[in-house]
Each structure stands twice: as C-alpha cells, then as structure tokens.
Design an enzyme around this catalytic site. Structure first.
Site, PDB file in Angstrom:
ATOM      1  N   LYS A  36       0.955  -1.175  -0.032  1.00 58.10           N
ATOM      2  CA  LYS A  36       0.047  -0.010   0.011  1.00 58.10           C
ATOM      3  C   LYS A  36       0.677   1.403   0.154  1.00 58.10           C
ATOM      4  CE  LYS A  36      -3.347   2.645   2.722  1.00 58.10           C
ATOM      5  NZ  LYS A  36      -4.019   2.675   4.071  1.00 58.10           N
ATOM      6  N   ASP A  66      -2.318  10.377   3.817  1.00 61.54           N
ATOM      7  CA  ASP A  66      -3.729   9.852   3.850  1.00 61.54           C
ATOM      8  C   ASP A  66      -4.552  10.958   4.563  1.00 61.54           C
ATOM      9  OD1 ASP A  66      -6.239   8.882   4.004  1.00 61.54           O
ATOM     10  OD2 ASP A  66      -5.572   6.983   5.224  1.00 61.54           O
ATOM     11  N   LYS A  89      -9.866  12.910   8.273  1.00 58.46           N
ATOM     12  CA  LYS A  89      -9.467  12.396   9.825  1.00 58.46           C
ATOM     13  C   LYS A  89      -9.406  13.632  10.768  1.00 58.46           C
ATOM     14  CE  LYS A  89      -6.249   8.592   8.172  1.00 58.46           C
ATOM     15  NZ  LYS A  89      -7.135   7.574   8.724  1.00 58.46           N
ATOM     16  N   ASP A 105       1.725   6.184   5.697  1.00 60.51           N
ATOM     17  CA  ASP A 105       0.892   5.297   5.055  1.00 60.51           C
ATOM     18  C   ASP A 105       1.342   4.740   3.673  1.00 60.51           C
ATOM     19  OD1 ASP A 105      -1.803   4.195   5.541  1.00 60.51           O
ATOM     20  OD2 ASP A 105      -2.974   5.737   4.365  1.00 60.51           O
ATOM     21  N   ASP A 143     -12.051   7.219   3.572  1.00 59.35           N
ATOM     22  CA  ASP A 143     -10.782   7.150   4.353  1.00 59.35           C
ATOM     23  C   ASP A 143     -10.453   5.723   4.448  1.00 59.35           C
ATOM     24  OD1 ASP A 143      -8.939   7.434   6.043  1.00 59.35           O
ATOM     25  OD2 ASP A 143     -10.067   7.749   7.853  1.00 59.35           O
ATOM     26  N   GLU A 192      -9.303   3.816   1.863  1.00 59.00           N
ATOM     27  CA  GLU A 192      -8.830   4.051   0.546  1.00 59.00           C
ATOM     28  C   GLU A 192      -7.958   2.948   0.068  1.00 59.00           C
ATOM     29  OE1 GLU A 192      -7.640   5.589   3.005  1.00 59.00           O
ATOM     30  OE2 GLU A 192      -5.651   5.000   2.862  1.00 59.00           O
ATOM     31  N   ARG A 240      -7.676  -0.171   0.703  1.00 62.05           N
ATOM     32  CA  ARG A 240      -8.107  -1.563   0.282  1.00 62.05           C
ATOM     33  C   ARG A 240      -8.745  -1.242  -1.167  1.00 62.05           C
ATOM     34  NH1 ARG A 240     -12.715  -1.775   4.922  1.00 62.05           N
ATOM     35  NH2 ARG A 240     -10.877  -0.605   5.802  1.00 62.05           N
TER      36      ARG A 240
HETATM   37  N1  BES Z   1      -4.269   4.493   6.840  1.00 62.32           N
HETATM   38  C1  BES Z   1      -5.326   4.432   7.494  1.00 62.32           C
HETATM   39  C2  BES Z   1      -5.119   3.080   8.620  1.00 62.32           C
HETATM   40  C3  BES Z   1      -4.365   3.625   9.846  1.00 62.32           C
HETATM   41  C4  BES Z   1      -4.940   4.343  11.294  1.00 62.32           C
HETATM   42  C5  BES Z   1      -2.880   3.282  10.187  1.00 62.32           C
HETATM   43  C6  BES Z   1      -3.987   4.612  12.236  1.00 62.32           C
HETATM   44  C7  BES Z   1      -2.249   3.630  11.070  1.00 62.32           C
HETATM   45  C8  BES Z   1      -2.836   4.207  12.029  1.00 62.32           C
HETATM   46  C9  BES Z   1      -6.485   3.558   6.776  1.00 62.32           C
HETATM   47  O1  BES Z   1      -6.468   4.324   5.509  1.00 62.32           O
HETATM   48  C10 BES Z   1      -7.658   4.187   7.495  1.00 62.32           C
HETATM   49  O2  BES Z   1      -8.025   5.363   7.441  1.00 62.32           O
HETATM   50  N2  BES Z   1      -8.622   3.344   7.780  1.00 62.32           N
HETATM   51  C11 BES Z   1      -9.720   3.576   8.474  1.00 62.32           C
HETATM   52  C12 BES Z   1     -10.742   2.647   7.901  1.00 62.32           C
HETATM   53  C13 BES Z   1     -12.259   2.785   8.444  1.00 62.32           C
HETATM   54  C14 BES Z   1     -12.667   3.920   7.662  1.00 62.32           C
HETATM   55  C15 BES Z   1     -13.133   1.546   8.034  1.00 62.32           C
HETATM   56  C16 BES Z   1      -9.511   3.230  10.020  1.00 62.32           C
HETATM   57  O3  BES Z   1      -9.135   2.286  10.303  1.00 62.32           O
HETATM   58  O4  BES Z   1      -9.978   4.170  10.910  1.00 62.32           O
HETATM   59 ZN    ZN Z   2      -4.728   4.789   4.772  1.00 62.64          ZN
HETATM   60 MN    MN Z   3      -7.442   6.004   5.259  1.00 64.06          MN
END
Ligand code: BES
Ligand code: ZN
Ligand code: MN
Length: 532
Positions: free
Chosen positions: A294, A299, A306, A317, A376, A378, A380
């Site tokens: 990834k 992000d 966020k 990220d 968010d 993104e 996947r």
């Molecule tokens: N890059 C983030 C995941 C992340 C969060 C990595 C905190 C490291 C620390 C990912 O793109 C994301 O935002 N995931 C969301 C998914 C949700 C919207 C289903 C998350 O984990 O909140």
């Molecule tokens: Zn992300």
């Molecule tokens: Mn994200």
C-alpha cells in the site's frame, strides 16, 4: 563520473546517512586497533569466556592469568550480570590497542536467539556511536559455542549494528551532526574454519539492513518531498543500482488498465498516481513471488476527513510500499535465484473539488462495483486493483503489506505485532515462520465469513466499509474478494499483513531507533530466501 551520476550518488549516500563499512577479519579481538571493541557475556556466567575471556586476560593485573582481568572484576563486584542488552564500558589504559571495551549482555545462554543477538549487537553499536567511536570491532555473538549457525549469527550482528545506528537527518541543516556515526565496523572471528560463513552472513546482513533502512527513509520523508511521482522516480533509480527491472505506469496508463480503485482515490489530489512494478528477474520466466504494498504517500482521509490530532503520522501510510521496495532492493542485491515481483500502487488521498465521495459507486479493475461509504477506507481500493493485476503472473504466492486499519493497532498494540490473514494454511505457516526467524512480530487472525456479510451493498456489488467492530477482519475480507473469483475459488495463495501498528517506534529499543521501523522488509526477504 557524470554530473548526474555524482548527484545520484550524493543523494544516495545522504539518504543512507551512514556509509558504515563492514569488514570481516580473522584475528584475536584484543589485538585489533579500534576506538572500541565489543565482546559479550552470558547471564549467570561467573567468568568471561571466549573473546571476552581473552580480553579479560589482557586486561589483568598479572597478564594472561584467566579470571583476573577487568571484566572478571566487574562481574565479581556485581556491576555486570550479563542480562540481555545490558552494556558496560571499560577503559583499557593502554593494555590493548583499543582504548575501550564495550561489554554487552546476551541474557541466559539457553534463551539465546538470533533476534537477541541482533538486539545486543544494536545496543552495543549505538553505545559506541554515542561515545563518538569511528572504528568499532566486535565478535560474532552466539557464533561460538552457543549453537547458533555462524552465518546467521554474523548476519544478525551486522543487521543489529546497521539498524540500531540508523539516523534520518535529511532535513537537519546542521551538517556536522550529520556525519557522526561509525565509519568502520569490523567483525572479528578467531576461528579460521568459520571465516567463510561469517563473511557470507555479514554481507547478507549488510544488504538486508540496507533494505530496511531504505524503507525507513522512504517512510520518514515528508509527503511534500515524496509524492507518488517522486517515489516512483526513486524506485527507478534504486532498480538501476540493484540491477532489477522497474516499470512505472503514469495516470494515463493506470486509466488504460481500468484500475478504478487507484483512480478514484487519486482524483482528489493535484499529485497524480503511479503504479510501480519491480521485478528481480525482468527477463525471467517461471512463477514468481508477488509482493504488493500500500503506497498512500499521505492519507488525509479525503472527504471523510481524519481528525487532525496525529494526522502527521499518515506520511507513513506508504509503509507497505516501503517494505516491498526495500525487500526488492535487498533481493536484487543478494542476487537471489528465484523471481520476486513488487507491485506498488502510489497515490495521495486528499479532499477537494475533484475528490471522490461517500455514496460514489466505482468500478474496479476486475469489474466489481464498489459503493464508497468512507473515502478514508482508501487502502483496500488501491490494493484490490493491484491484487487483481497480480493474477497475470500466476504467482507461487502473494503477500500484501498495508497500514490498513486503526483496528489492527487497537487489537495488537502500537509497535507490538502486525496481523496476518491468509486463504492458505501452508502459505500462512511459511510466512509466520519467516517472520519468526528474522524477529518481526506477526500474529494470525481469522477470515470468518461473517466479515463478508457486512460488506453487502444495496446499490453496488459490495461497499468499502461496514461496522466498527472487527474492522481489521472486514478490511481483509474486502481484499480476499479480489483474490478469489466466482469461477476461480483460489486464484493464488495469498496473505495480507496489516502493519498499521508497526509504522513508528515511539521509544528507542534494541536495534529499533525511535521513528519509522521499516517493518516487513526482513520477513519478505526471508520468505524469498526460504523458497530457494
Ligand atoms: N491509513 C489508515 C489506517 C491507519 C490508522 C494506519 C491509524 C495507522 C494508524 C487507513 O486508510 C484508514 O483510514 N482506515 C480506516 C478504515 C475505516 C474508515 C473503516 C480506519 O482504520 O479508521
Ligand atoms: Zn490509509
Ligand atoms: Mn484512510
């Protein structure tokens, strides 16, 4: 050397930040000229043995009598017990050429592992560096009577030294501080019959640590200096150095490939996406291993913005991409005979007038339609297209790495372990074994069908997020949907590593300085080596 080549080399040296030279010599360590020599002690030992014993004898009041030297006295006073990662510095007062001896504890002999060797070596090397030592010599901890393989132990010692002394100073304007690191690290092996194994292991450790430090630097670089195009260009330079293949798709070529997930995430950013293909055997045939990373260079969450608190961490990220890039660099430099391919979708997730939005329906590369619930989620979307792309190689196995969910951090803890998902028992076992062998923490999680149920959509084939609970499993299920098709139940053996918990290390420990960890490189390289 041409101007361009000089520039490239300068940037490379700056980036590596340390040009620590690794050498191996056959000698008695107490005879070596250096700023510090590193020897070890097991916990519970009442007398130093091996190299530490020889140094001790040289540092004795009556030269040569065992058990009478400075190290023995330290033990008798109870000032040093040999606990794992314990360090002490002794001053040699001209009795041996090196003015300092750094003593490092290995813990109990029966608990010795390669990772304990790696850590002890790291702690000792950092101590030497902090004392200002430029030339450092050390023994192969555990390479003697402890039952560890000499080649593997030498690899661990060199990895420990290079990983522990890593610094990221690209944006510090203080040039002098930049230079302060060990210049020469000499592995000293007295036993001639082990020299070849030690030399091989040392070289392997150097190249593997180089891959990890590459990943750390790419992660540490701020996103205004490392957008998708800049990272793709860096991959091309690295590939030329490591003698591997590199193909970069620009936005038009991504569109021609109908990578709908990658395009949707990219459309909110002024920085266009890239899709990078690294190939360790560009003219090779045969079934490769495929690694997918990834690569979200930043992000923000997009329209599903966020919380600003901690958002700066989202420069990491692209940690999955960094792991794949670092691994391919090391695999190329190690000249491993098997073929490994790295697929790296690169994108920046931004809000804006062109950005994709919740309720949009997008069409992925494999034709699946996805209803966007959160912009968010993104990672996947870009991974799904890359996982579909991977099918054309008929891979022996695929591993994707991604900083995919906060839920993985909540489940396993920051800096503690990453989570593993797989559609194949033997493939999962192999990856867990590789991770264990190189000291990277990884824990298997389930892929229950209930997670898939949650992804049903009223308007499209699936949606991109669901409930809060089991967020880590749901994201893994989303990816699985692009590995397996209706007709082809298991297109290939696949594993997904959610490494969101392994972005940054908050406190320096062992060979892991505070900052980007470079997680995943060693497991991928070990997996590739295990296939030979
Ligand atoms: N890059 C983030 C995941 C992340 C969060 C990595 C905190 C490291 C620390 C990912 O793109 C994301 O935002 N995931 C969301 C998914 C949700 C919207 C289903 C998350 O984990 O909140
Ligand atoms: Zn992300
Ligand atoms: Mn994200």
């Amino acid at each position: 050397m041409s101007r361009a080549a000089q520039d490239a080399e300068f940037r490379f040296n700056r980036m590596m930040n340390s040009r620590m030279k690794i050498r191996v010599v056959q000698k008695q360590i107490q005879a070596l000229p250096a700023d510090a020599v590193i020897v070890n002690l097991f916990e519970g030992a009442d007398m130093p043995t091996g190299a530490a014993g020889a140094v001790d004898a040289a540092l004795g009041a009556t030269d040569g009598i065992p058990g009478d030297g400075a190290i023995s006295r330290l033990i008798r006073l109870g000032d040093f017990t040999g606990k794992h990662n314990e360090v002490a510095v002794l001053y040699t007062n001209g009795l041996i050429p090196s003015p300092r001896v750094i003593l490092v504890g290995l813990g109990r002999k029966e608990h010795l592992t390669l990772d304990r060797v790696r850590q002890a070596s790291g702690v000792a090397a950092r101590k030497a560096r902090d004392l200002g030592c430029r030339r450092v010599a050390g023994v192969v901890h555990g390479g003697g009577m402890s039952g560890l393989d000499a080649r593997a132990a030498a690899q661990a010692v060199v990895e420990g030294a290079l990983l522990a002394t890593y610094q990221f100073r690209e944006f510090k304007s203080d040039g002098a501080a930049q230079a302060r690191n060990i210049d020469d690290f000499t592995l000293v092996e007295f036993n001639l019959s082990r020299i070849q194994a030690v030399s091989r292991g040392a070289r392997e450790g150097e190249l593997i640590a180089g891959g990890v430090n590459t990943a750390r630097t790419l992660i540490n670089r701020p996103p205004n200096h490392l957008n998708p195009a800049a990272l793709a260009a860096w991959c091309e330079e690295m590939a030329a150095r490591a003698h591997i293949g590199c193909t970069v798709y620009n936005e038009r070529e991504i569109a021609e490939n109908r990578m709908g997930g990658l395009l949707a995430v990219a459309q909110g950013s002024a920085n266009a996406p890239r899709f990078v293909i690294l190939d360790s055997k560009p003219d090779g045939r045969g079934q490769p291993l495929v690694f997918v990373g990834k690569g979200v260079t930043f992000d923000t969450g997009g329209i599903s913005l966020k919380d600003p608190a901690g958002m700066e961490n989202m420069k990491a990220d692209m940690g999955g991409a960094a792991a794949v890039i670092g691994a391919l660099q090391a695999i190329g430099e190690l000249e491993l005979p098997g073929r490994a391919i790295g697929l790296v979708p690169l994108v920046e997730n931004m809000p804006g007038g062109q950005a994709f939005r919740p309720s949009d329906v997008i069409t992925m590369m494999n034709g699946t339609t996805v209803e966007i619930i959160s912009t968010d989620a993104e990672g996947r979307l870009i991974l799904a297209d890359a996982l579909h792309y991977a099918k054309r190689y008929e891979p022996r196995g695929v591993v994707d790495l991604a900083t995919l969910t906060g839920a993985s951090v909540i489940a396993l803890g920051e800096g503690v372990a990453a989570s593993l998902f797989s559609n194949s028992e033997p493939w999962a076992e192999l990856i867990l074994r590789s991770a264990r062998h190189c000291g990277e923490r990884l824990w298997r999680m389930p892929l229950y069908n209930e997670y898939g149920e949650k992804l049903k959509s009223d308007v499209a084939d699936i949606r991109n997020t669901a409930a809060r609970n089991a967020g880590v499993g749901i994201s893994a299920w989303f990816l699985k949907r692009f590995v397996e098709t209706e007709r082809n139940k298991e297109a290939y053996r696949w594993a997904h590593i959610d490494m969101a918990s392994m972005m940054f290390n908050t406190d320096t420990k062992g060979y892991q300085p505070r900052g980007a960890m470079g997680y995943g490189v060693r497991t991928l390289v070990e997996l590739a080596r295990s296939q030979e």
